[in-house]
Design an enzyme around this catalytic site. Structure first.
Site, mmCIF file in Angstrom:
data_model
loop_
_atom_site.group_PDB
_atom_site.id
_atom_site.type_symbol
_atom_site.label_atom_id
_atom_site.label_comp_id
_atom_site.label_asym_id
_atom_site.label_seq_id
_atom_site.Cartn_x
_atom_site.Cartn_y
_atom_site.Cartn_z
ATOM 1 N N ASP A 361 0.780 -1.123 -0.126
ATOM 2 C CA ASP A 361 -0.017 0.010 -0.166
ATOM 3 C C ASP A 361 1.190 1.271 0.078
ATOM 4 O O ASP A 361 1.988 1.156 0.262
ATOM 5 C CB ASP A 361 -0.757 -0.068 1.185
ATOM 6 C CG ASP A 361 -1.634 1.270 1.477
ATOM 7 O OD1 ASP A 361 -2.244 1.701 0.562
ATOM 8 O OD2 ASP A 361 -1.569 1.801 2.604
ATOM 9 N N ASP A 560 -1.046 -0.528 6.114
ATOM 10 C CA ASP A 560 -0.784 -0.187 7.356
ATOM 11 C C ASP A 560 -1.796 -0.619 8.420
ATOM 12 O O ASP A 560 -2.017 -0.223 9.582
ATOM 13 C CB ASP A 560 -0.847 1.390 7.408
ATOM 14 C CG ASP A 560 -2.487 1.956 7.089
ATOM 15 O OD1 ASP A 560 -3.205 1.100 6.863
ATOM 16 O OD2 ASP A 560 -2.512 3.151 6.791
#
Length: 668
Positions: A361, A560
């Site tokens: 990401d 995350d």
């Protein structure tokens, strides 16, 4: 975690529950302390038993020759048999219980048959020696396990003993378990932060090394989150508690570690299965060695071949393999924990060895996720401050870093702004009633979805477009920076043999392209909705299975741990980075990296490879030595003493080899 704000606008492609948790935590703590006391008591008891057994064994060896040819030869039994029972009672009783339960063939059964056979043919010292050295090997094993467990349980040592709770103008010293969400606590310089929370006053540096493995202290200020167990090194901090102690970082880590043992690697499962079939084969081969040669070979004596069969039984004990392989994985998990990487089980440690594609990401993972409003462009007669206030009002309930940066840039205090009909539209932005106006804040897709006329533009950076009562009001340009170690992390992954590094982001193509080029990422996919990220990951997973017949190569996803839970759960290896405070990260990730450093991804793979290397060294060494001594035993070239030392020696060397992974220098 990528908010779907982009700039490429023409592209249309309860307290009671808290107390219950605290009571449960208190009980768990008391139980843990009681278990530790009991454990120490039994360790002391075992040590005393072995010490007495060694003394009797030594006394028996000294007096054996003097007593053997005298009427007092029975004294040999009076010395060796107690030594045998003291050192071997655990093995004998375990073998007896397993026999009653129908589980006959294991290492305890092998040891029992071999030693009772040795006693039957008058080889008492050998029988005691087998049990005694086996128990010494067990002590070394337990010590090695304790050392590995300490590297993980070191996280327990950062457990705070008290909290300074502030009520009005008074400060009370209380147990962390009694502090509730929303309470205010003070942390003085040199004290441990007792609970997860947010700094509301003060600035300092905190030592995060017990949790993250990072040696450099972290600077914190008002508004920054802090985690339980870290150390306040500087000024006085006033903190608002955001989680009860039972849900704090420390509690989450302990829960994760305790459940790591359940996730076994294929190698561990294979060895367990192997031992189940290997042991009965060894027993029947040893029986054949004892019975067949005296019947078939002229001059062969029964005692001679029984002794040889007992030698084969002792050396065939699979202790070295059964002990060292799980211990190797446990050492790998412990070594990773010391470096701030929590791996949920040995099967995930194994899977890291086979990772050939790593998918990142962008926001908060490769970039810092610390945004700043760098440009305000107004439309329809609004001033910059008016546009910022409108945007901040619309974003007042959002926890996204982009929203936080807008609120920080707004000139006015928004605490009393009346917000109604708040709606967060995934992958697009926000719709809300601010006072008596309808505000839209989001990316170009939100404007197209709502048919808001606007000018097409191509901007560099994350862009939030604003519309008030369906009239385009302007946009904010928000900048994010790449993390310092991100580029080096990508290079290290490629040196480790990772074939493809991919970046998935909901951000604008211009931003994604810039980050991709800066970090030398192989390919990227931008302007993705959350479900599109999952779809792209599915395509990558299918390619790895299709291109490799054996399906041995894995794809890892690094996020995350907040918006990326579906992708983390879908990947072969899901890695949550900097997600310690996120329940989603703990629940769905296979690996949790406790710092925000992308370099830890490569370090996790290095630890996994070193662990596998050590495990296969142990397997090769143990099997090779056992085959050699089995052959020597069959031909009468190895005594039972040699078998004992070879078996215990293999186990001890395998244990010491497995523990190498715990050294800081083990992973270069």
């Amino acid at each position: 975690m990528d908010r779907q704000h982009t700039s490429h606008c023409c592209s249309c492609t309860g307290n009671a529950e808290s107390n219950a948790e605290s009571n449960h935590e208190n009980k768990s703590q008391r139980d843990g302390q009681e278990s530790e006391k009991i454990g120490k008591f039994y360790k002391t008891q075992e040590f005393l038993k072995i010490s007495v057994a060694i003394a009797l064994f030594t006394l028996g060896l000294i007096g054996q020759k003097a007593l053997q040819d005298t009427p007092f030869a029975i004294a040999e039994h009076l010395v060796f048999i107690p030594a045998y029972l003291l050192s071997g009672w655990t093995v004998l009783s375990t073998a007896g219980r397993n026999l009653i339960d129908g589980r006959i063939f294991d290492e305890n059964f092998l040891m029992t048959i071999a030693t009772l056979g040795a006693i039957a043919i008058g080889e008492l010292p050998e029988a005691v020696g087998v049990m005694l050295f086996f128990q010494i090997g067990e002590l070394f094993q337990n010590q090695a396990v304790s050392r590995s467990r300490r590297s993980i349980k070191a996280l327990l040592e950062v457990r705070p003993d008290y909290a300074n709770r502030k009520i009005n103008d008074t400060v009370q010293t209380v147990a962390p378990e009694t502090v509730n969400i929303g309470d205010i606590i003070l942390v003085k310089p040199g004290e441990k932060i007792p609970l997860d929370g947010e700094v509301i006053e003060g600035k300092s540096q905190i030592d995060t090394s017990p949790l993250t493995g990072e040696s450099v202290p972290r600077s914190i200020k008002t508004g920054d989150p802090v985690l339980a167990g870290t150390m306040n090194l500087g000024g006085l901090l006033t903190i608002r508690v955001t989680k009860p102690f039972g849900e704090s970082s420390i509690a989450q880590i302990l829960h994760l570690v305790e459940n790591a043992k359940a996730q076994k690697a294929d190698t561990e499962k294979f060895i367990t299965t192997f031992a189940r079939y290997y042991t009965p084969i060894v027993v029947f081969v040893s029986l054949a060695i004892a019975i067949l040669p005296p019947l078939l070979i002229p001059g062969a004596t029964l005692d001679q071949w029984i002794y040889r069969s007992l030698v084969v039984l002792v050396i065939s004990c699979p202790c070295g393999l059964v002990i060292s392989i799980p211990l190797g994985y446990f050492g790998g998990i412990g070594g990773a924990a010391k470096r701030g990487i929590l791996i949920k089980g040995s099967k995930f440690l194994d899977a890291l060895n086979s990772v050939t594609t790593v998918v990142f990401d962008k926001t908060g993972t490769l970039t810092q996720g610390v945004f700043k409003v760098t440009e305000v462009v107004t439309n329809n007669g609004l001033s910059e401050s008016e546009l910022l206030n409108i945007a901040a009002s619309a974003e007042i309930h959002s926890n996204h870093p982009v929203a936080k940066s807008i609120r920080e840039a707004a000139p006015n205090n928004l605490a009393t702004v009346a917000i109604a009909d708040y709606e967060e539209i995934a992958g697009h932005g926000i719709r809300a009633r601010v006072r008596d106006t309808t505000v839209l804040a989001g990316n170009h897709r939100l404007l197209h979805r709502e048919n808001i006329p606007h000018e097409c533009m191509d901007l560099e950076g994350t862009v939030v477009h604003l519309a008030v009562d369906r009239l385009y009001a302007g946009y904010l340009v928000i900048a994010d920076r790449v993390k310092e170690d991100a580029a080096n992390s990508i290079q290290t992954l490629k040196k480790l043999g990772v074939e493809q590094v991919v970046m998935l982001t909901g951000d604008d193509r211009t931003v994604a392209k810039k980050v991709s080029e800066e970090l030398a990422i192989d390919c990227y996919h931008a302007e993705l909705l959350p479900e599109q990220k999952v779809a792209e990951l599915e395509k990558l997973l299918k390619k790895t299975v299709k291109n490799h017949f054996w399906g041995g190569e894995k794809t890892a996803f690094v996020g995350d741990g907040i918006n990326d839970a579906p992708a983390i759960a879908l990947a072969d290896v899901g890695i949550a980075m900097g997600g310690l405070g996120s329940d989603a990260a703990i629940a769905t990730a296979d690996v949790v990296i406790m710092s925000d450093a992308p370099a830890k991804v490569a370090e996790a793979i290095q630890i996994a490879r070193k662990t596998r290397q050590i495990i296969w060294q142990n397997i090769g060494f143990a099997v090779g030595i056992k085959i050699l001594f089995i052959l020597l035993g069959i031909f009468g070239l190895a005594s039972m003493w040699a078998a004992v030392f070879a078996d215990v020696g293999v186990a001890l060397l395998a244990i010491l080899n497995a523990m190498r992974i715990l050294r800081p220098s083990a992973v270069a």
